[in-house]
Design an enzyme around this catalytic site. Sequence first.
Site, PDB file in Angstrom:
ATOM      1  N   GLU A 136      -1.072  -7.739   5.144  1.00  0.00           N
ATOM      2  CA  GLU A 136       0.215  -8.400   5.323  1.00  0.00           C
ATOM      3  C   GLU A 136       1.217  -7.422   5.932  1.00  0.00           C
ATOM      4  OE1 GLU A 136       1.810  -9.762   1.607  1.00  0.00           O
ATOM      5  OE2 GLU A 136       3.711 -10.332   2.509  1.00  0.00           O
ATOM      6  N   PHE A 158       0.873  -1.179   0.000  1.00  0.00           N
ATOM      7  CA  PHE A 158       0.000   0.000   0.000  1.00  0.00           C
ATOM      8  C   PHE A 158       0.904   1.221   0.000  1.00  0.00           C
ATOM      9  CE2 PHE A 158      -2.840   3.197   1.578  1.00  0.00           C
ATOM     10  CZ  PHE A 158      -4.125   2.781   1.268  1.00  0.00           C
ATOM     11  N   GLY A 189      -4.570   8.195   1.402  1.00  0.00           N
ATOM     12  CA  GLY A 189      -4.434   6.806   1.840  1.00  0.00           C
ATOM     13  C   GLY A 189      -5.748   6.298   2.414  1.00  0.00           C
TER      14      GLY A 189
HETATM   15  N1  ACO Z   1       3.208   8.094  10.411  1.00  0.00           N
HETATM   16  C1  ACO Z   1       2.247   7.807  11.310  1.00  0.00           C
HETATM   17  N2  ACO Z   1       0.930   7.781  11.009  1.00  0.00           N
HETATM   18  C2  ACO Z   1       0.572   8.061   9.755  1.00  0.00           C
HETATM   19  C3  ACO Z   1       1.523   8.377   8.744  1.00  0.00           C
HETATM   20  C4  ACO Z   1       2.885   8.392   9.134  1.00  0.00           C
HETATM   21  N3  ACO Z   1       3.842   8.657   8.259  1.00  0.00           N
HETATM   22  N4  ACO Z   1       0.872   8.598   7.601  1.00  0.00           N
HETATM   23  C5  ACO Z   1      -0.442   8.437   7.870  1.00  0.00           C
HETATM   24  N5  ACO Z   1      -0.617   8.104   9.161  1.00  0.00           N
HETATM   25  C6  ACO Z   1      -1.885   7.816   9.848  1.00  0.00           C
HETATM   26  C7  ACO Z   1      -2.321   9.000  10.667  1.00  0.00           C
HETATM   27  O1  ACO Z   1      -3.106   8.559  11.741  1.00  0.00           O
HETATM   28  C8  ACO Z   1      -3.168   9.755   9.658  1.00  0.00           C
HETATM   29  O2  ACO Z   1      -4.036  10.666  10.217  1.00  0.00           O
HETATM   30  P1  ACO Z   1      -3.524  12.200  10.457  1.00  0.00           P
HETATM   31  O3  ACO Z   1      -2.876  12.662   9.190  1.00  0.00           O
HETATM   32  O4  ACO Z   1      -4.784  12.944  10.786  1.00  0.00           O
HETATM   33  O5  ACO Z   1      -2.558  12.109  11.591  1.00  0.00           O
HETATM   34  C9  ACO Z   1      -3.919   8.594   9.031  1.00  0.00           C
HETATM   35  O6  ACO Z   1      -2.919   7.584   8.901  1.00  0.00           O
HETATM   36  C10 ACO Z   1      -4.529   8.890   7.690  1.00  0.00           C
HETATM   37  O7  ACO Z   1      -3.602   9.556   6.891  1.00  0.00           O
HETATM   38  P2  ACO Z   1      -3.752   9.698   5.328  1.00  0.00           P
HETATM   39  O8  ACO Z   1      -3.445  11.110   4.984  1.00  0.00           O
HETATM   40  O9  ACO Z   1      -5.033   9.144   4.854  1.00  0.00           O
HETATM   41  O10 ACO Z   1      -2.566   8.730   4.891  1.00  0.00           O
HETATM   42  P3  ACO Z   1      -1.566   8.892   3.673  1.00  0.00           P
HETATM   43  O11 ACO Z   1      -2.285   9.277   2.453  1.00  0.00           O
HETATM   44  O12 ACO Z   1      -0.412   9.716   4.066  1.00  0.00           O
HETATM   45  O13 ACO Z   1      -1.072   7.390   3.546  1.00  0.00           O
HETATM   46  C11 ACO Z   1       0.666   5.822   4.092  1.00  0.00           C
HETATM   47  C12 ACO Z   1      -0.404   6.780   4.621  1.00  0.00           C
HETATM   48  C13 ACO Z   1      -0.006   4.769   3.222  1.00  0.00           C
HETATM   49  C14 ACO Z   1       1.362   5.146   5.248  1.00  0.00           C
HETATM   50  C15 ACO Z   1       1.639   6.664   3.220  1.00  0.00           C
HETATM   51  O14 ACO Z   1       2.256   7.610   4.032  1.00  0.00           O
HETATM   52  C16 ACO Z   1       2.697   5.822   2.541  1.00  0.00           C
HETATM   53  O15 ACO Z   1       2.454   5.303   1.479  1.00  0.00           O
HETATM   54  N6  ACO Z   1       3.875   5.711   3.171  1.00  0.00           N
HETATM   55  C17 ACO Z   1       5.014   5.021   2.586  1.00  0.00           C
HETATM   56  C18 ACO Z   1       4.760   3.535   2.313  1.00  0.00           C
HETATM   57  C19 ACO Z   1       4.147   2.806   3.477  1.00  0.00           C
HETATM   58  O16 ACO Z   1       4.580   2.912   4.616  1.00  0.00           O
HETATM   59  N7  ACO Z   1       3.113   2.025   3.158  1.00  0.00           N
HETATM   60  C20 ACO Z   1       2.441   1.163   4.082  1.00  0.00           C
HETATM   61  C21 ACO Z   1       3.245  -0.086   4.244  1.00  0.00           C
HETATM   62  S1  ACO Z   1       2.328  -1.346   5.035  1.00  0.00           S
HETATM   63  C22 ACO Z   1       1.632  -2.274   3.759  1.00  0.00           C
HETATM   64  O17 ACO Z   1       1.964  -2.041   2.621  1.00  0.00           O
HETATM   65  C23 ACO Z   1       0.632  -3.301   4.095  1.00  0.00           C
END
Ligand code: ACO
Length: 375
Positions: free
Chosen positions: A276, A241, A253
């Site tokens: 996962e 993701f 996200g």
């Molecule tokens: N650290 C901690 N919490 C986070 C983060 C972060 N970097 N990013 C999002 N969140 C959480 C927070 O609770 C956030 O709410 P808030 O912004 O009000 O604090 C909530 O998620 C929703 O945030 P969105 O804006 O909807 O999330 P975003 O579009 O930024 O997507 C994601 C989050 C998917 C983790 C993105 O930052 C990303 O792709 N990161 C790099 C790759 C990654 O880590 N992917 C997930 C791996 S796990 C897997 O693939 C199953």
Amino acid sequence: MSDWTVSSTDALRISLVRAKDDQDSLAESEKDIYSFNPVFTYAVYGDEEAIYGYQDLVIDFRLTSGSLRQYLSVEYSRKLPSSSIVDDVQGTFTKFLPDLYTRDEDTFLACVEEDAATFRPFGMKVHSYTRPIFTAAEKGKGKGVASDASDDVVEFEVYHATWKTPGFREYHRRMQIFILFFIEGGSLIAEEENDWEFMVLYEKRKRKSDPNISTYHFVGYTSLYSFFCYPERVRLRLSQFLITPPYQRNGHGSELYRAVYQYVLSNPNVAELTVEDPSEAFDDLRDRNDLKMLLGLDKFMEEGFGSRSGASYGGGRVGGVGMRGKSGHAGAQMTSGKIGPPTNKAWAEKWRTQLKIASRQFQRLIEMLILLRLD
Ligand code: ACO
């Protein structure tokens, strides 16, 4: 690090490039090139994430924002005389770029223009939403309001695709390079495995020169693997993701996750959604969205917490995260609900299977609801 050793993560600059004409004149904050560094480069350049033999090294990796066609150029101010110890920056990277399109800048720029005219997402549209366009000044101040124009919104669309979707296999080959750079422990998907499904999120814009033409720009995606689930359904496991850095922390996200969840709920063939090896950030995203969904389910909340008495959930916070339930259920007083402790197992299992949430996640959600109620 020595004068001749550079961090591969700092040296690699990734850019998503779109045609200038795709920009909306109202959006001061917007650019035609969004550049960012990767978070991880160990998969490509080794565990040390270091490159030896260059000074002022820039690995300029660009992708057209829609079709993700790739351009690579390696620049530096000085290089040690060629010998076996100088790292082969380009050769090492291109092993991971089976579809590298060009090393010629003009050819790449032509692709960018072509993208604007011809690129359309693969697969079937399954979800869409809009976001306001912020001006640079508003963004800088962190204001949560759009500028004055009433139609000042951007559309986003999610498309569902499989290997069978024409053109998607090649597209995925170009897209999945992001996994190595942003997901710790992430690995490339083997195309021989048939049971993959994908949801890809795009920003959709109208061309300034011709508002009847829409252009599409890659925002992020998720890959889902389906396992057989006795007796005749499948369990969908969300495997990767990713939201690309320019779009992170803007709710995209969450929208993509909700699109996946709605797809799971509406598909009778899918028994449940599992994840996962989620990262902490993804766990947060998932918890927030699952909780919001449960808090908005009147019947579930009424059965879970009994009669509507006492204070509402309105100001409740879970793990430092504000969580506002739309219907304001349940109270500070003990009521005769099914949610405990102890929680009525048969009741919980009935809802869990209906909502298609994995067991462990559902238990966590119930615990969070209990904490929220005690708050
Ligand atoms: N650290 C901690 N919490 C986070 C983060 C972060 N970097 N990013 C999002 N969140 C959480 C927070 O609770 C956030 O709410 P808030 O912004 O009000 O604090 C909530 O998620 C929703 O945030 P969105 O804006 O909807 O999330 P975003 O579009 O930024 O997507 C994601 C989050 C998917 C983790 C993105 O930052 C990303 O792709 N990161 C790099 C790759 C990654 O880590 N992917 C997930 C791996 S796990 C897997 O693939 C199953």
